[in-house]
Design an enzyme around this catalytic site. Structure first.
Site, mmCIF file in Angstrom:
data_model
loop_
_atom_site.group_PDB
_atom_site.id
_atom_site.type_symbol
_atom_site.label_atom_id
_atom_site.label_comp_id
_atom_site.label_asym_id
_atom_site.label_seq_id
_atom_site.Cartn_x
_atom_site.Cartn_y
_atom_site.Cartn_z
ATOM 1 N N GLY A 156 0.820 -1.205 0.000
ATOM 2 C CA GLY A 156 0.000 0.000 0.000
ATOM 3 C C GLY A 156 0.854 1.255 0.000
ATOM 4 O O GLY A 156 0.440 2.310 0.492
ATOM 5 N N GLY A 157 2.050 1.146 -0.570
ATOM 6 C CA GLY A 157 3.014 2.227 -0.515
ATOM 7 C C GLY A 157 2.663 3.461 -1.319
ATOM 8 O O GLY A 157 3.255 4.520 -1.105
ATOM 9 N N THR A 158 1.706 3.353 -2.235
ATOM 10 C CA THR A 158 1.339 4.535 -3.025
ATOM 11 C C THR A 158 0.209 5.322 -2.388
ATOM 12 O O THR A 158 -0.191 6.370 -2.908
ATOM 13 C CB THR A 158 0.915 4.136 -4.452
ATOM 14 O OG1 THR A 158 -0.214 3.266 -4.382
ATOM 15 C CG2 THR A 158 2.056 3.460 -5.196
ATOM 16 N N GLY A 159 -0.304 4.854 -1.279
ATOM 17 C CA GLY A 159 -1.453 5.498 -0.654
ATOM 18 C C GLY A 159 -1.105 6.687 0.211
ATOM 19 O O GLY A 159 0.052 7.111 0.318
ATOM 20 N N TYR A 160 -2.118 7.208 0.879
ATOM 21 C CA TYR A 160 -2.007 8.443 1.657
ATOM 22 C C TYR A 160 -0.948 8.334 2.752
ATOM 23 O O TYR A 160 -0.080 9.209 2.890
ATOM 24 C CB TYR A 160 -3.375 8.771 2.266
ATOM 25 C CG TYR A 160 -3.394 10.045 3.070
ATOM 26 C CD1 TYR A 160 -3.257 11.277 2.439
ATOM 27 C CD2 TYR A 160 -3.555 10.010 4.445
ATOM 28 C CE1 TYR A 160 -3.279 12.449 3.176
ATOM 29 C CE2 TYR A 160 -3.576 11.182 5.189
ATOM 30 C CZ TYR A 160 -3.433 12.395 4.558
ATOM 31 O OH TYR A 160 -3.440 13.558 5.280
ATOM 32 N N GLY A 183 0.898 5.346 3.112
ATOM 33 C CA GLY A 183 1.939 4.471 2.589
ATOM 34 C C GLY A 183 3.118 5.208 1.992
ATOM 35 O O GLY A 183 4.278 4.844 2.210
ATOM 36 N N ARG A 210 1.401 -3.677 -7.168
ATOM 37 C CA ARG A 210 0.257 -4.549 -7.445
ATOM 38 C C ARG A 210 -0.322 -4.254 -8.816
ATOM 39 O O ARG A 210 -0.643 -3.090 -9.123
ATOM 40 C CB ARG A 210 -0.819 -4.358 -6.376
ATOM 41 C CG ARG A 210 -0.400 -4.851 -4.991
ATOM 42 C CD ARG A 210 -1.573 -4.837 -4.041
ATOM 43 N NE ARG A 210 -1.896 -3.496 -3.581
ATOM 44 C CZ ARG A 210 -3.074 -3.157 -3.080
ATOM 45 N NH1 ARG A 210 -4.056 -4.048 -3.024
ATOM 46 N NH2 ARG A 210 -3.290 -1.931 -2.651
ATOM 47 N N LYS A 269 -0.224 6.673 -9.484
ATOM 48 C CA LYS A 269 0.410 5.640 -8.668
ATOM 49 C C LYS A 269 1.657 5.092 -9.366
ATOM 50 O O LYS A 269 2.676 4.815 -8.714
ATOM 51 C CB LYS A 269 -0.582 4.518 -8.365
ATOM 52 C CG LYS A 269 -1.664 4.919 -7.367
ATOM 53 C CD LYS A 269 -2.525 3.742 -6.960
ATOM 54 C CE LYS A 269 -3.538 4.159 -5.894
ATOM 55 N NZ LYS A 269 -4.390 3.027 -5.459
ATOM 56 N N LYS A 280 -10.512 -5.118 11.829
ATOM 57 C CA LYS A 280 -9.123 -5.069 12.304
ATOM 58 C C LYS A 280 -8.873 -6.123 13.384
ATOM 59 O O LYS A 280 -7.775 -6.699 13.445
ATOM 60 C CB LYS A 280 -8.800 -3.666 12.830
ATOM 61 C CG LYS A 280 -8.666 -2.636 11.717
ATOM 62 C CD LYS A 280 -8.337 -1.245 12.250
ATOM 63 C CE LYS A 280 -8.154 -0.255 11.095
ATOM 64 N NZ LYS A 280 -7.841 1.111 11.567
#
Length: 312
Positions: free
Chosen positions: A10-14, A16, A35, A44, A138
């Site tokens: 999830g490294g391209t996220g807010y 991440g 991904r 991304k 969670k």
């Protein structure tokens, strides 16, 4: 001590993208999961390429391809997941069960940090519908981690500053007003606000720290434990003006919430627990937790006042 190799999902996220930056800055060999599901999202793609230019290594993997996840996990010592758990974006928390399976099979991971970064779900058994789905999901992931005997650290980062401080803790607002503010209840419940870059810094600090192994890391910068009224007072001092104030009772808030769509209701439920019940700051951290600013006093965190200066 040699620094761990880290895989960020999830490294391209807010959050991440901030984790990737902090990981590289702190000298870790950093891998970012690429991904195929991003499709033709050019932003991304550009972000992934910028990570590569900064020294990160891109590794292909998909939640729909178990073997690819296992191979990606085998490259590292620590896995951090930052996929979205926010319904107004996309709610993907349970996808992490596939990541747990991959980590269990790989057998080499020294620590897993799942996508949490908000309110501690273990303390939200009383949460209302529909917002409790975030906490319930969670906890499902936590149970899977612990059943698989995977070493972990859970990060409870409380309120993301941009979401709360920008709008003076008013839902749906991201820039502070210079004339009026709506107080939630009496506006006196304490909450905790953390700059998103600081969340990333504290998180990466924790990954090789034995004090945070199999514990929850709570982010409670002492100057940022404030009520909505106190946040407003800081803003008023910065702009040299007093805002007109009105308030909304919890009954009015809940009635208005029910008129919103599902995703909005989930988020507003979280606001209710934070701003009307004070769920973030109304307990002491026990033996199963640590507080980040105490463990890492060298981190010069962003205060609420400094954060609000950017809006002047």
């Amino acid at each position: 001590m040699e620094k761990s190799r880290v895989l960020i999902v999830g490294g391209t996220g807010y959050l991440g993208k901030r984790l990737v930056r902090a990981c590289l800055t702190q000298g870790h060999e950093t891998y970012v999961l690429h991904r195929p599901e991003i499709g033709v999202d050019i932003e991304k793609a550009q972000r992934l390429l910028s990570f590569k230019e900064q020294g990160a290594r891109l590794v292909s993997g998909s939640f729909n391809d178990h073997r690819s996840l296992v191979e990606a996990v085998k490259l590292v010592d620590v896995v951090i997941c930052a996929i979205s758990g926010v319904h107004i974006r996309s709610h993907q928390i349970l996808l992490q069960l596939k990541l747990v399976d991959a980590i269990k099979e790989a057998g080499n991971v020294k620590r897993f940090l799942p996508s949490e970064f908000g309110t501690d779900p273990a303390r939200m058994e009383h949460a209302m519908e529909p917002g409790r789905v975030t906490f319930d999901d969670k906890m499902v992931v936590r149970k899977a981690i612990q059943d698989a005997r995977i070493p972990y650290t859970y990060v409870s980062a409380n309120c993301f500053a941009a979401y709360f401080l920008g709008g003076l803790c008013q839902p749906g607002k991201i820039f502070p007003s210079r004339d009026h503010v709506l107080l939630l209840g009496d506006g006196n419940q304490k909450a905790i606000y953390v700059d998103e870059d600081d969340i990333a810094v504290y998180t990466i600090k924790s990954i090789d720290d034995p004090r945070t192994l199999n514990k929850t890391l709570y982010l409670r910068p002492p100057e940022n434990v404030l009520s909505q009224r106190e946040v407003v007072q800081i803003w008023e001092k910065l702009i040299g003006e007093e805002l007109q104030k009105s308030s909304i009772s919890k009954e009015e808030f809940l009635a208005a919430m029910k008129e919103q769509d599902y995703a909005e209701q989930v988020g507003l439920t979280h606001y209710y627990h934070v701003c009307y019940e004070g769920c973030l700051a109304n307990f002491e951290i026990g033996a199963d937790g640590e507080e980040a600013s105490e463990l890492y006093p060298e981190v010069k965190y962003t205060t609420v006042q400094d954060y609000l200066r950017r809006y002047l």
